[in-house]
Design a protein around this motif. Structure first.
Motif, PDB file in Angstrom:
ATOM      1  N   ILE A 590     -10.476  65.689  26.521  1.00  0.00           N
ATOM      2  CA  ILE A 590      -9.605  64.522  26.067  1.00  0.00           C
ATOM      3  C   ILE A 590      -9.087  64.873  24.711  1.00  0.00           C
ATOM      4  N   ARG A 591      -7.500  64.644  24.967  1.00  0.00           N
ATOM      5  CA  ARG A 591      -6.732  65.125  23.786  1.00  0.00           C
ATOM      6  C   ARG A 591      -6.125  63.678  23.655  1.00  0.00           C
ATOM      7  N   ILE A 592      -6.134  63.567  22.237  1.00  0.00           N
ATOM      8  CA  ILE A 592      -5.579  62.139  21.504  1.00  0.00           C
ATOM      9  C   ILE A 592      -4.269  62.619  20.613  1.00  0.00           C
ATOM     10  N   SER A 593      -3.386  62.143  21.035  1.00  0.00           N
ATOM     11  CA  SER A 593      -1.932  62.617  20.517  1.00  0.00           C
ATOM     12  C   SER A 593      -2.026  61.984  18.877  1.00  0.00           C
ATOM     13  N   ASP A 594      -2.625  60.928  18.606  1.00  0.00           N
ATOM     14  CA  ASP A 594      -2.470  60.017  17.288  1.00  0.00           C
ATOM     15  C   ASP A 594      -3.600  59.223  17.307  1.00  0.00           C
ATOM     16  N   THR A 595      -4.505  59.614  16.329  1.00  0.00           N
ATOM     17  CA  THR A 595      -5.795  58.900  16.117  1.00  0.00           C
ATOM     18  C   THR A 595      -5.578  57.426  15.848  1.00  0.00           C
ATOM     19  N   LYS A 596      -4.520  57.238  15.042  1.00  0.00           N
ATOM     20  CA  LYS A 596      -4.464  55.757  14.613  1.00  0.00           C
ATOM     21  C   LYS A 596      -4.022  54.806  15.573  1.00  0.00           C
ATOM     22  N   GLU A 597      -3.062  55.520  16.388  1.00  0.00           N
ATOM     23  CA  GLU A 597      -2.765  54.588  17.605  1.00  0.00           C
ATOM     24  C   GLU A 597      -3.858  54.475  18.570  1.00  0.00           C
ATOM     25  N   ALA A 598      -4.757  55.400  18.611  1.00  0.00           N
ATOM     26  CA  ALA A 598      -5.797  55.345  19.771  1.00  0.00           C
ATOM     27  C   ALA A 598      -6.715  54.491  18.996  1.00  0.00           C
ATOM     28  N   LEU A 599      -7.025  53.832  17.804  1.00  0.00           N
ATOM     29  CA  LEU A 599      -8.013  53.135  17.463  1.00  0.00           C
ATOM     30  C   LEU A 599      -7.409  51.599  17.667  1.00  0.00           C
ATOM     31  N   LYS A 600      -6.110  51.611  17.893  1.00  0.00           N
ATOM     32  CA  LYS A 600      -5.533  50.106  18.230  1.00  0.00           C
ATOM     33  C   LYS A 600      -6.021  49.761  19.711  1.00  0.00           C
ATOM     34  N   LYS A 601      -5.962  50.775  20.476  1.00  0.00           N
ATOM     35  CA  LYS A 601      -6.350  50.373  22.054  1.00  0.00           C
ATOM     36  C   LYS A 601      -7.433  49.678  22.242  1.00  0.00           C
ATOM     37  N   HIS A 602      -7.539  49.070  23.291  1.00  0.00           N
ATOM     38  CA  HIS A 602      -8.810  48.467  23.856  1.00  0.00           C
ATOM     39  C   HIS A 602      -9.090  48.886  25.206  1.00  0.00           C
ATOM     40  N   PRO A 603     -10.178  49.371  25.484  1.00  0.00           N
ATOM     41  CA  PRO A 603     -11.403  49.782  24.347  1.00  0.00           C
ATOM     42  C   PRO A 603     -10.800  51.148  24.082  1.00  0.00           C
ATOM     43  N   PRO A 604     -11.172  51.512  22.683  1.00  0.00           N
ATOM     44  CA  PRO A 604     -11.060  52.923  22.137  1.00  0.00           C
ATOM     45  C   PRO A 604     -11.875  53.702  22.677  1.00  0.00           C
ATOM     46  N   VAL A 605     -11.505  55.036  22.753  1.00  0.00           N
ATOM     47  CA  VAL A 605     -12.312  56.143  23.208  1.00  0.00           C
ATOM     48  C   VAL A 605     -12.928  56.928  21.919  1.00  0.00           C
ATOM     49  N   ILE A 606     -12.404  56.676  20.856  1.00  0.00           N
ATOM     50  CA  ILE A 606     -12.969  57.323  19.450  1.00  0.00           C
ATOM     51  C   ILE A 606     -13.726  56.312  18.735  1.00  0.00           C
ATOM     52  N   ALA A 607     -14.553  56.882  17.845  1.00  0.00           N
ATOM     53  CA  ALA A 607     -15.334  55.858  16.952  1.00  0.00           C
ATOM     54  C   ALA A 607     -14.511  55.940  15.570  1.00  0.00           C
ATOM     55  N   LYS A 608     -14.470  54.655  15.146  1.00  0.00           N
ATOM     56  CA  LYS A 608     -13.716  54.380  13.758  1.00  0.00           C
ATOM     57  C   LYS A 608     -14.427  54.988  12.611  1.00  0.00           C
ATOM     58  N   ARG A 609     -15.727  55.172  12.775  1.00  0.00           N
ATOM     59  CA  ARG A 609     -16.488  55.772  11.653  1.00  0.00           C
ATOM     60  C   ARG A 609     -16.284  57.253  11.552  1.00  0.00           C
ATOM     61  N   GLY A 610     -16.029  57.799  12.553  1.00  0.00           N
ATOM     62  CA  GLY A 610     -15.919  59.396  12.598  1.00  0.00           C
ATOM     63  C   GLY A 610     -14.542  59.823  12.242  1.00  0.00           C
ATOM     64  N   ILE A 611     -13.558  58.902  12.439  1.00  0.00           N
ATOM     65  CA  ILE A 611     -12.117  59.230  11.962  1.00  0.00           C
ATOM     66  C   ILE A 611     -12.228  58.896  10.502  1.00  0.00           C
ATOM     67  N   GLU A 612     -12.812  57.979  10.050  1.00  0.00           N
ATOM     68  CA  GLU A 612     -12.704  57.653   8.753  1.00  0.00           C
ATOM     69  C   GLU A 612     -13.639  58.788   7.786  1.00  0.00           C
ATOM     70  N   LEU A 613     -14.793  59.252   8.271  1.00  0.00           N
ATOM     71  CA  LEU A 613     -15.450  59.925   7.587  1.00  0.00           C
ATOM     72  C   LEU A 613     -14.835  61.354   7.400  1.00  0.00           C
ATOM     73  N   PHE A 614     -14.083  61.817   8.488  1.00  0.00           N
ATOM     74  CA  PHE A 614     -13.303  63.229   8.420  1.00  0.00           C
ATOM     75  C   PHE A 614     -12.021  63.201   7.877  1.00  0.00           C
ATOM     76  N   ASP A 615     -11.485  61.940   7.513  1.00  0.00           N
ATOM     77  CA  ASP A 615      -9.948  61.661   7.280  1.00  0.00           C
ATOM     78  C   ASP A 615      -9.003  62.323   8.125  1.00  0.00           C
ATOM     79  N   ILE A 616      -9.567  62.058   9.642  1.00  0.00           N
ATOM     80  CA  ILE A 616      -8.629  62.802  10.830  1.00  0.00           C
ATOM     81  C   ILE A 616      -7.300  61.962  10.714  1.00  0.00           C
ATOM     82  N   GLU A 617      -6.180  62.769  10.756  1.00  0.00           N
ATOM     83  CA  GLU A 617      -4.965  62.101  11.155  1.00  0.00           C
ATOM     84  C   GLU A 617      -4.245  63.056  12.236  1.00  0.00           C
ATOM     85  N   GLY A 618      -3.378  62.557  12.920  1.00  0.00           N
ATOM     86  CA  GLY A 618      -2.596  63.169  13.875  1.00  0.00           C
ATOM     87  C   GLY A 618      -3.383  63.356  15.137  1.00  0.00           C
TER      88      GLY A 618
END
Length: 934
Positions: A590-618
């Protein structure tokens, strides 16, 4: 009196395609069945059990089913009403009594309706509302997945027998009935009304007929059901003229497609001549229920009918084993393995237990398993439990709930029965008697279900070893038959297979555990690849817990642990919306081009807490890690703050540079995938125990040896710098190619031989394949053959099916794969003699060339195949004077498989390194001097 055991296996159920024998023959009992507790199916019943299995059967319940509960039948109810009518009119009561004595029940009912008027509903409520405990007949009916239940009874015993809330409808709800039947939603249709719904109670048949004549929807529904479904009549005497008239109309309308239907008669109520009339007139086949003496049942008649119904239910469940299961509300229990491949043990066993309980119509069941990590399996732990009133099966991880050593589960687990491998308790209150008779003298039974009256225990086998027990508990009077045991046995086998797959999955992750426990060291190991170091690779390796159904990764530093609530692991359920879980569920990258944009989609395939925990961008990428065919872990990687400004030679941020960065990122993730699979598939030294294996892993195994050899080979050639334009230099390419081929036949990888080919098209468009380099391990080649570049310069001319196959599959499958004559259906290998291949033995082929992908989202668009690597384990046997396959010398099949898989991934990793080199090498083939001499 001896307690009843399983029914005998000699029930006379005739084939559905053969005509039934004469009715006189079918209604006779065999002499050898006298005194047994089971009776026999004495009718041509295959269409009935198949209809039940397919969800096309309807049960029609008459007053006889409620008689054992103390409720009156039709005649007795009229007599009770007549006695009460004396308080209103003595003359009317005398006339009504006369009509009842003469058997003119319809006229008597009309007269009683006139006497009582609206007060009739109060009397009905008082008589039929005093009993609420279902009889064994009602419980037996509720254990069978009929698509609809129709009853003429006023009482609530039938709907109460179900372990879940069922819709109950009367003649007042014709369209609701129609909608439920159409939607496959089970309901109880009460034709004469419900005592609890006073205005629905109908006594006089003229009133009932008038209602039906007005209520065409209900009348037509009943006609259609009689024509399209198979009815089973229970407790029905067929003295109701309205029922017979309805069947007459339906049979006249639908002719030969009407039926067959079935009716159960107790033996002492059976009349062969009348049964002949029912079959010829209405295609109703009779099933005779002999009396059954069971202490937990109220009477012989009730026991016989209930036992017969339970046996029919068992056969139907066994018939439907291969079909999706349909119960009351037409709930199709979605097999989680269709989505989770395979699902974790917690999910899969929970589903299997729930399916088994609902399929057999019992209220409660649980699974006890031993701890697979223990060297000796002696103790059982209750892991899974399901009661019909629950939404889902409850899971308890071992060792929280151990079974007592003298429990029937523990005794069955440790003491195998010689003939029948089960424990059956027909009467829980006298369980010691049943256990003694079955050879379990020291066993005790403590029910988990509060109303348990009977129980069945079936052992679970894992890879031939007894590893658990499935326990089913039912109400008093539930008669487990041998068909119920067969169904439970089949589900126990599936539970065992799930545990076996979980054990294999856990075993395949042995190597990954080391890297998962040291995430920072693992990350640095991957960053030894300059492509990944340039990206400032940040990553997590998730371990799979198939028993608990969870994915977990150890955090890399104290800061992450504190931000995660002082928990050094980040954990996701298999079902959770998280990138790692999604990659595991889908078994794909699974490749996600932009984590911030992916979080806006419904339903998301990524966990918000994981993105925030590791400061993932891009961009971020996740893929499953396969170990010898099993998904043993999940890798998640991202760039640690590296943006287009951090990439050398870029001085501004725009779309062009973003494109370059993402292209490099997706390319880096492909390198990480191949590198990680080399590490994960390192063969396990099975001569060592876990502690010795852990020590060896810390020192470094074959995967570390191979990767170290690759690094030491490349360091003096590229001096630790990006290759850049140097890939265009033939001398540079020669040194890299020679060095990589040397490592492939070294001790780390261990292949005996390797060859590198370029693939071009000639002037006629045919593939032009040239071997540009080769390497053999010491003393493996045939006499007079050089170890280094001995096959250099050999050209494969004309069409070659093996090369064409490699070129076709490389477009969408650019990875190393096994290849041999079986791959192409036995086609002749034109290069077998040229390269001294062992006859009919396989080798490994890895396509080489740049892979193309969409820069924005990383979707693969195929590859430009420039060449391929071919490696094998062939060597010259001096004694036999021929080339043989060294893998044949490995007698242990699992070890041979591990060796092959590891070598395949090593070749796969080397082909990825060579991809950009071979792009230029293939285009230089027309030049006379390649600079690749030994």
């Amino acid at each position: 009196m001896a307690s009843p055991s399983f029914f005998d296996c000699s029930w006379q159920a005739f084939s559905a395609i053969s005509p039934p024998p004469p009715i006189s023959t079918r209604q006779q009992h065999s002499l050898d069945n006298k005194g047994e507790h089971s009776g026999r199916l004495t009718a041509h019943t295959s269409p009935l059990t198949e209809a039940i299995a397919n969800g096309n059967a309807v049960v029609y319940v008459g007053a006889g089913a409620s008689k054992a509960a103390g409720l009156p039948d039709w005649r007795e109810f009229l007599k009770a009403l007549e006695r009460e009518s004396r308080a209103y009119s003595q003359n009317a009561a005398i006339s009504i009594q006369k009509r009842i004595l003469e058997g003119d029940y319809l006229v008597a009912a009309e007269m009683l309706q006139n006497v009582f008027g609206n007060k009739l509903q109060d009397v009905t409520h008082r008589v039929f509302g005093k009993v609420s405990v279902p009889t064994p007949i009602h419980r037996a009916i509720a254990s069978i997945p009929f698509s609809l239940a129709v009853t003429t009874n006023y009482d609530c015993l039938l709907e109460t027998a179900y372990h879940f809330s069922v819709p109950r409808l009367t003649w007042q709800n014709p369209y609701d009935v129609l909608q439920n039947v159409r939607s496959g939603i089970f309901c109880v249709l009460k034709l004469h009304g419900d005592y609890a719904v006073r205005e629905s109670v109908v006594l006089a048949r003229s009133h009932y007929r008038d209602l039906l004549q007005v209520n065409y929807a209900l009348l037509n529904s009943l006609r259609m059901l009689l024509a399209t479904r198979t009815f089973l009549f229970v407790g029905v005497s067929f003295s109701d003229p309205d029922l017979l008239a309805l069947m007459d109309e339906a049979k006249s309308l639908y002719g030969d497609v009407f039926g067959p239907h079935y009716a159960i008669f107790p033996e002492n109520h059976f009349d062969p001549e009348y049964s002949e009339v029912l079959e010829r007139s209405y295609n109703i086949r009779t099933i005779v229920a002999p009396p059954l003496h069971v202490p937990s049942l109220q009477c012989d008649i009730t026991g016989g009918v209930a036992a017969l119904l339970y046996h029919i239910g068992g056969i139907s469940s066994h018939t439907a084993l291969s079909n999706p299961y349909r119960h009351g509300f037409a709930q199709f229990l979605q097999d989680p393995s269709s989505k989770f491949q395979p699902a974790g043990e917690r999910i899969q066993v929970g589903w299997l237990l729930k399916n088994l309980v609902l399929r057999l119509g019992v209220p409660h069941g649980y699974v006890s398993m031993c701890d697979s990590s223990m060297p000796e399996h002696r103790i059982l732990y209750r892991n899974f439990e399901y009661e019909v009133t629950d939404e889902d099966a409850k899971y308890s991880p071992a060792p929280e709930t151990p079974e007592a050593l003298d429990s029937i589960q523990s005794c069955l687990f440790q003491q195998r029965k010689i003939e029948d491998d089960y424990i059956h308790l027909s009467d829980v209150d006298n369980s010691s008697r049943d256990l003694d008779s079955q050879g379990f003298l020291e066993a005790n039974y403590t029910p988990r279900y509060k109303d348990a009256g009977s129980a069945l225990c079936v052992p679970v086998y894992v890879d031939g070893h007894r590893s658990g027990v499935v326990t089913l508990e039912a109400d008093a009077g539930y008669m487990f038959s041998k068909y119920h045991y067969k169904v439970a046995r089949q589900f126990a086998d599936r539970i065992g297979s799930t545990r076996y797959e979980s054990n294999r999955l856990a075993d395949s992750a042995v190597i990954l555990k080391k890297y998962s426990a040291n995430p920072f060291e693992f990350q640095e190991e991957l960053r030894r690849s300059r492509d990944l170091d340039d990206l400032d690779l940040q990553c997590l390796l998730y371990q799979i817990d198939p028993y608990a159904g969870k994915l977990s990764a150890t955090l890399r530093n104290l800061d992450e642990t504190q931000r995660n609530g002082n928990n050094n692991k980040i954990v996701y359920d298999f079902e959770e919306a998280a990138l790692a879980s999604e990659a595991f569920r889908e078994r794909r990258t699974i490749r996600i081009s932009d984590t911030k944009e992916a979080l806006k989609k419904h339903p998301p395939v990524i966990a918000k807490r994981g993105i925030e925990l590791f400061d993932i961008e891009g961009p971020v990428c996740a893929f499953p890690v396969h170990v010898r065919g099993y998904t043993a872990g999940v890798f998640v990687g991202w760039s640690g703050g590296a943006t287009s400004q951090d990439i050398p030679d870029l001085d501004s941020v725009d779309k062009r540079y973003e494109r370059i960065f993402k292209t490099r990122f997706w390319r880096g993730m492909e390198r990480a995938r191949r590198l990680l699979h080399v590490i994960a598939n390192e063969p396990i030294d099975r001569s060592q125990n876990d502690d010795e294996r852990s020590t060896t892993s810390e020192k470094g195994g074959r995967a570390a040896e191979f990767l170290e050899a690759v690094a030491e080979t490349l360091q003096p050639i590229d001096e630790g710098k990006s290759w850049g334009s140097r890939v265009k230099d033939r001398g540079f390419r020669k040194r890299v190619i020679d060095g990589l081929l040397k490592t492939i036949v070294g001790q780390g990888c261990g292949l005996k031989r390797v060859r590198l080919f370029t693939v071009n098209s000639d002037s006629q468009g045919l593939a032009k394949t040239v071997c540009i380099a080769s390497r053999n391990a010491a003393r493996v080649g045939p006499p007079g053959h050089s170890s280094i570049n001995g096959y250099r310069g050999i050209e494969i001319k004309g069409r070659d099916k093996y090369i064409e196959h490699t070129m076709r599959r490389a477009e969408f499958d650019p990875y190393a794969r096994l290849q041999d004559h079986v791959t192409l259906g036995g086609s002749e290998d034109s290069s077998a003699k040229l390269f001294h291949k062992a006859p009919e033995r396989p080798w490994i082929v890895a396509p080489i060339g740049p892979q193309h992908c969409e820069w924005e989202n990383g979707n693969r668009l195929g590859m430009t195949m420039c060449g391929y690597l071919a490696g094998d384990d062939f060597y010259w046997d001096q004694k036999k004077q021929k080339m043989i396959d060294d893998s044949l010398n490995i007698k242990n099949e699992s070890i041979a498989r591990e060796e092959f898989v590891f070598k395949r991934y090593c070749l796969d990793f080397a082909s990825d390194i060579l991809s950009i080199l071979m792009y230029y090498e293939a285009s230089a083939q027309d030049k006379p001097d390649l600079g690749l001499r030994p």
